[in-house]
Motif scaffolding. Structure first.
Motif, PDB file in Angstrom:
ATOM      1  N   SER A   9       0.821  -1.215   0.000  1.00 26.01           N
ATOM      2  CA  SER A   9       0.000   0.000   0.000  1.00 26.01           C
ATOM      3  C   SER A   9       0.857   1.268   0.000  1.00 26.01           C
ATOM      4  N   GLN A  10       2.077   1.170   0.533  1.00 20.87           N
ATOM      5  CA  GLN A  10       3.004   2.302   0.523  1.00 20.87           C
ATOM      6  C   GLN A  10       3.742   2.433  -0.811  1.00 20.87           C
ATOM      7  N   GLY A  11       3.494   1.480  -1.712  1.00 25.87           N
ATOM      8  CA  GLY A  11       4.141   1.530  -3.019  1.00 25.87           C
ATOM      9  C   GLY A  11       5.618   1.198  -2.984  1.00 25.87           C
ATOM     10  N   LEU A  12       6.025   0.399  -1.986  1.00 24.84           N
ATOM     11  CA  LEU A  12       7.443   0.051  -1.846  1.00 24.84           C
ATOM     12  C   LEU A  12       7.806  -1.207  -2.615  1.00 24.84           C
ATOM     13  N   VAL A  13       6.929  -2.211  -2.568  1.00 25.67           N
ATOM     14  CA  VAL A  13       7.194  -3.481  -3.236  1.00 25.67           C
ATOM     15  C   VAL A  13       5.909  -4.042  -3.819  1.00 25.67           C
TER      16      VAL A  13
END
Length: 248
Positions: A205-209
Motif C-alpha cells: 500500500s506504501q508503493g514500496l514493493v
C-alpha cells in the motif's frame, strides 16, 4: 562450465578475488545433484554430515524447532550459496537444512573440498571469508528479530535478498524470485502468518514493493532501504554498493 560451479564462482567473486588456478580447482570438484521438494530436509539436526551443499535452484533455509513444534528460521539461502560450509569442521549439525521451495542442490564431499583447500591458501581464505560473512548476516538477522518491528524486518529481508540476487545474476528488472509461503515468511520474521500478511499488504500500500506469483519487485529502493534500516556493508561485497542500482 557447470551451472552450479558458475554460480558458486559468481558468489565468491562478489566477496573476493579468484585466480584462474583457483577457478580450475573449483571446476574440478565432483558434484552429486539432488532435487528437493518443498519442506524436505536435506540435513537433519543432530545428524553427521560428510558433504557440503551448494544451492543451484530455489531456496533452502536453516531452522530449529522446539519440542512444542514452534519453529524459527535463521537464514535463507539461494543459488550460489553454500549454507553448511561450517560442516567441514563441525560435522554434527546443530540445526536442520530444509528446502523452503522446490530446490536443486549439488552435494560436494568434505574430502573433495579439503583437497582443493590444501592446494590453495587463497581459496582457503576466501571460503573462510564466506563463512565470516554468513555469520555477519546472521547477526544482522538476529538484530532485526530482536529489536525491529515487523515492517522493518520485512523491508530489511527484501533488501538483503535483492542485493544477494544481484550478486549472482538472479535479479531481473528490479525483482527477484521468492517462491515461499507466508507461513515460512512468518517464521523468518518471528511473527504470526496473519501479521506477516498484513505487513506485506502494508508495504504494498506504501508503493514500496509488489509480491506476486512468487516474485518480489522493488518499486522504491531508497524508501524500502530506509524503512528496513538496511546497510549492505555487512555483506562485504568487494565492489561496493549493489542495491542502489534499483529504483530510487
Amino acid at each position: 562450465m557447470d551451472r552450479a560451479i558458475e554460480l558458486m564462482m559468481r558468489r565468491l567473486s562478489g566477496i573476493g578475488k579468484l585466480s584462474s588456478e583457483d577457478r580450475d580447482r573449483l571446476a574440478s570438484l565432483p558434484l552429486r545433484r539432488r532435487r528437493l521438494a518443498k519442506g524436505e530436509e536435506l540435513v537433519v539436526e543432530g545428524s553427521r554430515s560428510s558433504s557440503c551443499c551448494l544451492v543451484i535452484k530455489g531456496y533452502v533455509h536453516r531452522s530449529k524447532t522446539l519440542v512444542t513444534g514452534d519453529r524459527q528460521i535463521f537464514s535463507l539461502h539461494m543459488a550460489g550459496d553454500i549454507p553448511d560450509l561450517q560442516s567441514l569442521h563441525l560435522p554434527r549439525m546443530d540445526h536442520s537444512l530444509v528446502a523452503t521451495s522446490p530446490a536443486e542442490v549439488a552435494l560436494i564431499s568434505h574430502a573433495s573440498i579439503q583437497t582443493i583447500l590444501d592446494q590453495s591458501s587463497r581459496l582457503t581464505a576466501l571460503f573462510w571469508r564466506d563463512t565470516l560473512i554468513d555469520a555477519a548476516a546472521f547477526r544482522s538477522w538476529m538484530l532485526m528479530l530482536g529489536q525491529a518491528e515487523a515492517p522493518v524486518r520485512m523491508a530489511h529481508l527484501f533488501c538483503e535478498l535483492y542485493v544477494r540476487s544481484q550478486l549472482v545474476g538472479l535479479d531481473k528488472e528490479n525483482s527477484f524470485a521468492l517462491p515461499i509461503s507466508q507461513v515460512d515468511m512468518a517464521d523468518m520474521l518471528g511473527t504470526s502468518t496473519v501479521h506477516a500478511n498484513r505487513t506485506l499488504q502494508d508495504l504494498r500500500s506504501q508503493g514500496l514493493v509488489d509480491f506476486a506469483r512468487g516474485r518480489v519487485t522493488i518499486l522504491r529502493w531508497q524508501a524500502l532501504a530506509e524503512l528496513g534500516m538496511f546497510d549492505e556493508s555487512y555483506l562485504h561485497i568487494v565492489d561496493g554498493p549493489v542495491g542502489e542500482q534499483a529504483n530510487s
